[in-house]
Design a protein around this motif. Structure first.
Motif, PDB file in Angstrom:
ATOM      1  N   LYS A  60      -2.429  -3.738 -12.350  1.00 50.32           N
ATOM      2  CA  LYS A  60      -1.165  -3.112 -11.970  1.00 50.32           C
ATOM      3  C   LYS A  60      -0.571  -2.261 -13.082  1.00 50.32           C
ATOM      4  O   LYS A  60       0.365  -1.501 -12.846  1.00 50.32           O
ATOM      5  N   GLN A  64      -3.339   4.845 -11.781  1.00 49.45           N
ATOM      6  CA  GLN A  64      -3.545   5.140 -10.370  1.00 49.45           C
ATOM      7  C   GLN A  64      -4.158   3.934  -9.665  1.00 49.45           C
ATOM      8  O   GLN A  64      -5.364   3.787  -9.578  1.00 49.45           O
ATOM      9  N   TRP A  65      -3.283   3.072  -9.174  1.00 54.66           N
ATOM     10  CA  TRP A  65      -3.732   1.892  -8.440  1.00 54.66           C
ATOM     11  C   TRP A  65      -2.825   1.704  -7.231  1.00 54.66           C
ATOM     12  O   TRP A  65      -1.711   2.204  -7.172  1.00 54.66           O
ATOM     13  N   SER A  66      -3.320   0.981  -6.270  1.00 49.62           N
ATOM     14  CA  SER A  66      -2.508   0.617  -5.106  1.00 49.62           C
ATOM     15  C   SER A  66      -3.133  -0.591  -4.436  1.00 49.62           C
ATOM     16  O   SER A  66      -4.354  -0.786  -4.490  1.00 49.62           O
ATOM     17  N   GLU A  67      -2.292  -1.407  -3.838  1.00 45.85           N
ATOM     18  CA  GLU A  67      -2.790  -2.566  -3.098  1.00 45.85           C
ATOM     19  C   GLU A  67      -2.957  -2.157  -1.640  1.00 45.85           C
ATOM     20  O   GLU A  67      -2.054  -1.573  -1.034  1.00 45.85           O
ATOM     21  N   GLU A  68      -4.121  -2.492  -1.073  1.00 46.61           N
ATOM     22  CA  GLU A  68      -4.460  -2.065   0.282  1.00 46.61           C
ATOM     23  C   GLU A  68      -4.374  -3.244   1.245  1.00 46.61           C
ATOM     24  O   GLU A  68      -4.930  -4.314   0.979  1.00 46.61           O
ATOM     25  N   ASP A  73      -7.172   2.162   5.279  1.00 43.82           N
ATOM     26  CA  ASP A  73      -6.410   2.852   4.230  1.00 43.82           C
ATOM     27  C   ASP A  73      -7.213   2.973   2.941  1.00 43.82           C
ATOM     28  O   ASP A  73      -7.005   3.910   2.163  1.00 43.82           O
ATOM     29  N   LYS A  77      -9.735   6.498   0.037  1.00 42.04           N
ATOM     30  CA  LYS A  77      -9.598   6.489  -1.416  1.00 42.04           C
ATOM     31  C   LYS A  77     -10.947   6.251  -2.082  1.00 42.04           C
ATOM     32  O   LYS A  77     -11.238   6.833  -3.136  1.00 42.04           O
ATOM     33  N   TYR A  92      -7.361  -4.202  -4.318  1.00 49.01           N
ATOM     34  CA  TYR A  92      -6.738  -3.081  -5.005  1.00 49.01           C
ATOM     35  C   TYR A  92      -7.716  -1.902  -5.038  1.00 49.01           C
ATOM     36  O   TYR A  92      -8.936  -2.102  -5.082  1.00 49.01           O
ATOM     37  N   THR A  93      -7.181  -0.695  -5.019  1.00 51.83           N
ATOM     38  CA  THR A  93      -8.006   0.492  -5.275  1.00 51.83           C
ATOM     39  C   THR A  93      -7.511   1.135  -6.558  1.00 51.83           C
ATOM     40  O   THR A  93      -6.313   1.339  -6.750  1.00 51.83           O
TER      41      THR A  93
END
Length: 432
Positions: A60, A64-68, A73, A77, A92-93
């Motif tokens: 985190k 550039q991270w995000s939880e999918e 979605d 990515k 996470y991506t």
């Protein structure tokens, strides 16, 4: 998430990492990700962690991270170069993309005499870096869009919010949002899709790969459109007169720059109207020219079997073939092949009685004048527009030339760039 839809790809990788009682799964495309960066930023920190919570917090902290929550979605990515990191039930991506791009190089298609010679890049971020280094104002705005739902092609709008025309900006946003089912790979393809009027050969956007031209147009209140995968950008709104200006003009003395622009408009008149005038005068009105010139032309046509309109169409088409051959052939032989081909064609055509010697002069003048126009898209439009004028001159003589000229000017006056700006208006820098 197991990404069953992607597992049939040979370059799709799934790596299971174990460290004591800690387990993590990585899934990614090895052809899209930077393996060194992945090893440094994801794998090495995992083996240094003692608890999954620590590794979770580390992910985190990356840029550039995000939880999918859904696989649907995460897949786009991954196709853009991200890595899916599965920690228990959470996925996470993290962006680890690595796309092969050329370094900043000199402009190859637009010759530079004086001024910056660096060209834009296929990566919008690199192009934005160069633009911001030359345009250091806080009013510069960068707006990112996706041109297509399926291909996820990135585009970037760049403009100065104090100088831009809000109506033109909104029009461009609307047109771009309508391109939802198109696969766009180049600036030229995008320009064709944005040109709503069918049958219009004239470009409504100025295409360039030169950074200095982009910056100059930003100062003039224009909108710059960058497309991922293409080093060419689109600039709008554009007027007819923009296509006869070169960036080297502003580096010259004022009188020199004005003279060069004047020669380009003179070349426009020659390449556009000379073939049609030749046919109209020879076929209908030889009395309007000097007697000696009329006798000279008549003498050169004594042995010519073809009528004037077929003679001019034959030579114009041969010139078109030579131009296309010079573009399509390998560069090592294109110049030699087309030069030799042109010389042989002209000499043998005269000897065979297909064309006159005056016709060779007319054809050469038209071909040379066409390439004086500095922007490729405009001289392509002029090449096409020339033929209706020739046909009108062959059918109706000078009256046909006059009617064709009025029709052409009326057509140009009816065009609008970005739906708001008249095409035949000389655009000036807005004062705000």
């Amino acid at each position: 998430m197991d990404f069953q839809a992607l597992k049939h790809n040979s370059d799709f990788v799934k790596r299971d990492l174990e460290n004591a009682n800690l387990n993590v799964s990585l899934q990614y495309f090895k052809t899209l990700c930077d393996e060194k960066k992945l090893s440094r930023d994801l794998i090495a920190p995992f083996y240094s962690a003692t608890m999954l919570a620590d590794y979770d917090l580390y992910l985190k902290s990356l840029d550039q991270w995000s939880e999918e929550a859904r696989e649907a979605d995460a897949i786009p990515k991954l196709l853009a170069g991200a890595v899916a990191v599965s920690i228990g039930e959470r996925v996470y991506t993290v962006n680890m993309s690595s796309f092969a791009t050329r370094s900043v190089s000199q402009s190859t298609e637009e010759n530079v005499q004086q001024g910056p010679s660096d060209s834009l890049s296929e990566k919008p971020d690199i192009s934005l870096n160069m633009i911001r280094n030359h345009y250091r104002l806080s009013t510069l705005r960068v707006e990112e869009l996706q041109l297509a739902v399926d291909s996820k092609t990135r585009s970037v709008l760049v403009y100065d919010e104090k100088l831009v025309d809000p109506q033109a900006l909104q029009y461009l946003r609307t047109k771009l949002s309508a391109l939802r089912n198109e696969v766009i790979q180049s600036a030229g393809q995008l320009q064709r899709l944005l040109t709503s009027r069918r049958g219009n050969p004239f470009p409504l956007f100025l295409a360039t790969e030169r950074t200095d031209r982009v910056v100059r147009n930003l100062f003039d209140g224009r909108i710059v459109l960058l497309i991922e995968g293409s080093s060419w950008s689109l600039i709008g709104p554009a007027s007819f007169f923009d296509f006869f200006k070169s960036m080297d003009d502003i580096a010259q003395l004022s009188i020199v720059g004005e003279f060069l622009v004047g020669t380009r408009f003179l070349a426009l008149l020659i390449t556009l109207f000379l073939p049609g005038l030749y046919v109209a005068i020879i076929s209908f009105s030889p009395d309007i020219i000097n007697v000696q010139l009329a006798l000279l032309i008549a003498g050169s046509r004594v042995s010519v079997a073809l009528p004037p309109y077929l003679e001019i169409l034959f030579m114009m088409l041969m010139v078109e073939f030579l131009i296309e051959a010079s573009i399509r052939l390998p560069k090592t032989i294109s110049s030699t092949a087309t030069t030799v081909g042109g010389l042989i064609l002209g000499e043998t055509a005269v000897q065979a009685g297909l064309v006159s010697t005056v016709m060779i002069i007319v054809t050469s003048s038209v071909a040379i004048s066409n390439f004086v126009i500095p922007v490729n898209a405009m001289h392509q439009a002029i090449r096409i527009t020339r033929y209706p004028i020739i046909i009108m001159g062959a059918l109706f003589g000078m009256l046909g030339i006059v009617v064709a000229s009025i029709g052409l000017v009326s057509f140009l006056c009816g065009l609008r760039s970005l739906g708001t700006t008249p095409y035949m208006v000389l655009l000036k820098r807005p004062m705000k």
